[in-house]
Design a protein around this motif. Structure first.
Motif, short mmCIF file in Angstrom:
data_model
loop_
_atom_site.label_atom_id
_atom_site.label_comp_id
_atom_site.label_asym_id
_atom_site.label_seq_id
_atom_site.Cartn_x
_atom_site.Cartn_y
_atom_site.Cartn_z
N TYR A 176 42.42 38.88 34.55
CA TYR A 176 41.28 38.50 33.71
C TYR A 176 40.00 38.21 33.98
CZ TYR A 176 38.76 35.88 29.86
OH TYR A 176 37.99 35.63 28.82
N GLU A 177 39.95 37.76 35.27
CA GLU A 177 38.56 37.24 35.84
C GLU A 177 37.89 38.48 36.57
OE1 GLU A 177 39.00 33.61 38.35
OE2 GLU A 177 39.67 32.61 36.44
N ARG A 178 38.92 39.36 37.36
CA ARG A 178 38.28 40.23 38.23
C ARG A 178 38.64 41.83 37.75
NH1 ARG A 178 37.92 37.94 43.36
NH2 ARG A 178 37.62 35.65 42.87
N GLY A 179 39.56 41.76 36.64
CA GLY A 179 39.53 43.18 36.12
C GLY A 179 40.95 43.93 36.53
N SER A 180 41.27 43.64 37.82
CA SER A 180 42.41 44.22 38.28
C SER A 180 43.00 43.29 39.64
CB SER A 180 42.16 45.58 38.75
OG SER A 180 41.22 45.49 39.96
N ILE A 181 44.26 43.68 40.22
CA ILE A 181 44.93 42.97 41.18
C ILE A 181 45.68 43.75 42.04
CG2 ILE A 181 46.73 41.77 40.13
CD1 ILE A 181 46.60 39.45 41.66
N ASN A 182 45.80 43.56 43.29
CA ASN A 182 46.89 44.41 44.23
C ASN A 182 47.67 43.50 44.96
OD1 ASN A 182 44.95 44.02 46.38
ND2 ASN A 182 43.85 45.90 46.23
#
Length: 348
Positions: free
Chosen positions: A296-302
């Motif tokens: 939600y805060e960064r737009g994506s995650i890996n």
């Protein structure tokens, strides 16, 4: 002498305020995710920016407003600027309330009006400053017919200060709906600016509701209720005649009933577009929510980013992503080492 508005807490008003509380409780029970709240907030801003400017005669339809807020046009018409100004002011108020920086004052009122009319006034002295000139409210359909004569310019600042002092003094002592409603109507009556009074008032009313503790104020648009019957709104919020002949007898009781109805109506609209509550709601552990909050805060995650914020093992992190994928709370993008996860782009 301190200003004290006249009003009665009628049975109807009391019932509506109770139903507002129940509706907010129903929304709370949904335990909405950050992504869902963000979508609801965007939808509310689109609707508010459309409805509040439409009330003042802006011809842009809702579809055009939504498109406008998603693009970054370099060359815009005044009708578009009016919408963009409203949306920008609304966003800044959301932020100041959420960060506990909002303070109701004459300076705040002037600042918001300056945002609302930015680039739209021929005389710059009318932008971001209380009026120094007289104004007359005419019938928009019969421009030769005077409907209301607001207070003289010399009385605008003291009347506005009295209103601000009343709302601030009663904060925490009087129901937020009642206080916001009183501010809304009295500010319209004072008519503190040459232009932008209605839009500025509706923006600050929203902020007051949020500051005084009305949960989820960001996800509803009470302006839409007014826009559906503008004639009724103007009749309810305004006065007819000369302010000085009417000032001692202004009663806010009927207006407060109408104002609270608008909030309840909008909350019910929001509830209708929420998903049906499920008795078998999946359980999310704190680490699952950590993933959703990061996206939600960064737009994506890996995988690498998840490993940087969590002490969980690689296999456990893979299981976390798999569970969130099964629940359709995230979506996969990319392939191989370039795989990352985003929130699903689903309708509300």
């Amino acid at each position: 002498m301190t200003w004290q508005p006249k009003y009665i807490i009628t049975d109807k008003l009391l019932l509506t305020i109770r139903e507002i509380g129940e509706s907010i409780g129903e929304i709370k029970a949904q335990q909405l995710t950050h992504s869902r709240l963000a979508k609801l907030e965007l939808s509310a801003r689109e609707l508010s920016s459309y409805a509040s400017t439409s009330i003042e005669g802006n011809p842009l339809p809702l579809t055009d407003v939504k498109r406008l807020l998603k693009t970054h046009k370099e060359s815009i018409r005044d009708t578009e600027r009016e919408v963009l100004n409203y949306n920008s002011a609304l966003q800044s108020l959301y932020q100041s309330v959420s960060q506990n920086r909002f303070k109701l004052s004459v300076k705040t009122l002037e600042h918001i009006q300056g945002q609302v009319v930015d680039g739209l006034m021929e005389n710059p002295s009318h932008c971001g400053a209380l009026r120094q000139d007289p104004v007359i409210i005419r019938n928009p359909r019969k421009t030769d017919e005077i409907v209301f004569i607001p207070p003289d310019a010399k009385h605008v600042r003291p009347l506005t200060k009295e209103l601000m002092a009343f709302v601030n003094a009663k904060s925490g002592k009087v129901d937020p709906v009642i206080l916001a409603g009183i501010f809304h109507r009295q500010n319209v009556i004072i008519h503190p600016f040459i232009d932008g009074n209605g839009r500025t008032t509706r923006l600050l009313t929203t902020a007051i509701l949020g500051q005084l503790g009305l949960d989820f104020f960001e996800i509803f648009s009470f302006e839409d209720y007014y826009n559906r019957n503008v004639t009724r709104y103007f009749k309810a919020v305004g006065l007819e005649g000369d302010y000085y002949d009417l000032a001692d007898d202004i009663d806010f009781s009927e207006w407060l009933e109408y104002f609270s109805e608008g909030i309840l109506d909008e909350l019910r609209r929001v509830i209708k577009i929420l998903p049906e509550p499920s008795s078998a709601k999946p359980r999310l552990e704190p680490h699952h929510q950590q993933v959703l909050d990061y996206i939600y805060e960064r737009g994506s995650i890996n995988q690498r980013e998840y490993g940087g914020i969590s002490q969980r093992s690689l296999s456990a992190r893979k299981q976390d992503f798999e569970k969130l994928l099964r629940l359709k709370l995230i979506e996969t993008k990319g392939t191989g080492r370039g795989t990352y996860y985003v929130l699903p782009d689903t309708p509300l």
